[in-house]
Design an enzyme around this catalytic site. Sequence first.
Site, PDB file in Angstrom:
ATOM      1  N   GLU A 223       0.751  -1.356  -0.046  1.00 38.53           N
ATOM      2  CA  GLU A 223       0.029   0.047  -0.042  1.00 38.53           C
ATOM      3  C   GLU A 223       0.799   1.075  -0.006  1.00 38.53           C
ATOM      4  O   GLU A 223       0.630   2.170  -0.619  1.00 38.53           O
ATOM      5  CB  GLU A 223      -0.924  -0.119   1.237  1.00 38.53           C
ATOM      6  N   HIS A 224       1.830   1.322   0.911  1.00 37.06           N
ATOM      7  CA  HIS A 224       2.890   2.477   0.833  1.00 37.06           C
ATOM      8  C   HIS A 224       3.749   2.534  -0.512  1.00 37.06           C
ATOM      9  O   HIS A 224       3.719   3.594  -1.081  1.00 37.06           O
ATOM     10  CB  HIS A 224       3.732   2.092   1.831  1.00 37.06           C
TER      11      HIS A 224
END
Length: 452
Positions: free
Chosen positions: A65-66
Site C-alpha cells: 500500500e505504501h
Amino acid sequence: MMVLVLLAASARAAVFNPETTTLSNGMQVVLVENHRAPVVTHMVWYKAGAADEVPGTSGIAHFLEHLMFKGTKDIGPGEFSKIVARNGGQDNAFTTWDYTAYFQNIARDRLGMVMEMEADRMQNLQLTDKVVLPERDVIIEERRMRTDNNPSALLGEQMRNALFMQHPYGRPIIGWLHEMQQLTTQDAMAWYKKWYTPNNAILVVAGDITMAELKPMAEKYYGGIKGHDVPKRVRVKEPTQHAPRKVTLTDARVGQSSMSRYYLAPSYNTEHADEAAPLEVFSEILGSGTTSRLYKTLVVDQKLATTAGSFYDPVAMDLSTFGFYAVPRDGVEMADLEAALDDEIAKTLKEGITQKELDEARQRLLDSAVFARDSLSGAARTLGEALAVGLSVDQVENWPDRINAVTVEQVNDAARAVLDDKRSVTGWLLRPKGAKGPGMPTAPVTGEMETH
C-alpha cells in the site's frame, strides 16, 4: 461506536440506489449518484489484505500500500499525492485483513485525471531497492510509533492473537516486526503481481456523475488493462476453543487503566450469519452511547467507570468479534469493574432485552443511516467494504429490512450463543502503582481495523 455508524450507513436503501456494471476485463464498477456539489469520491478496492499473506511475510499487504505511491514510468516517486493536491484534491489508502483500498476526493472535472493515474499504477508500478528499502524503514517506524510505543495498541495486538488461535485475523495488519525487517522488493512485486489486477478490483465512485458518463471513462482508463487469474483466497478454520484467555499488560506509559473483552462472533459471511443483524441491535442496546445498559449501570448508577460500551462489526470475510470495554474511575480496582461488567452481561442474558429496547435501538440504527447519507466517502466506503469481503449490493441495500425484521427472541438467542466465555479473551491494561508522569492518553481497546 464508529463501526455501528459505518454499518448503519449501509442501510440507505432508499438513498444509495447504486448502479453497477462490469467491464470486459472483469472489473466491477459501482456508482452512487450525488449531485449536491461538483465533487466525487473515487475508490479502487483490491480483494487482498493481511489475512491473505503467506506466513512469514506479515505486513506485505500494508507495505505494498505504501509502495503504490512510489511511482511508475510516467509518475515519479511521491508525485501521485502531490498531483492530486495541486488539483485541489485529497488522497490516501488503507489496508485491513480483508482488502486494500485507495481513494481520492476531487472535483468532478478532475475525475479522469485520477482514474488515469490509478489505472497507471494498477499495471505499471516500478519498484527498486532504492525506493523500497527506505520505505521499509518507514513502516517499521510506523509500527514503533503506533504499536510498540502504544500500550493499548500492544494489548489489542496480543488479545487478537490470543482470540484467533489459528486464523490469520490474529496477525497484525502492519506485521510482526521481525518479519517486516525481512521484506524485500521481490516480496512486494510478487504480492503486486499476484493480487493487483482489474478482475480482482472494484471501482466505486460517489458524487456528481451519471453511469452514462462514468462507464465510458472506466472503459477508457481501466478497460484496456488485461486481467489475470488470481488464487483462491484460502482461510483456515478456527478450531474449537475450550477455555477463556486473559491478557494483562502493565506499563508505566499507560495514562489510564482500562479493560476490554473480545468474543468470537459470526459475520455476514459465516455460519450463523442470521445472528449478525440481531447482534447489531444487541450491541446498540447494551453498549452504544450514554443511554446504553452498560453506561447507565457502570458509569451513572454504580459510578465504577468513566466510560463503558460495546463494539461489533459483522462485515468481514470470516469470523468477526463482539466485545466490551470499560475505563475505571480513579480508585476503582479493575477486578471490581470486571465483576460489575460480568454481572450486567449475565443479567442481560438471563432476563433478555425488552420490546421497548428493541424498538428504540432499531430506530436509532435506522436514523443514523439517514444522517450518514450526506457523506460521499461514507457511501463509497460502505459499498466497497461490503463488496470486497464478498457481499452483494443487494445485501447492502436490504440492510434496513434485516434490522426491521429482528425480533426480541432473535436478539436474546444470538447474544446467548455468542457471549460464551470459552470463546473469549479479556484484556487488562494497567498503570503500575507509583508510576510517575501523566502517561499516554489511553483509548479503550476495541479491536477496530488498522488503516494507513
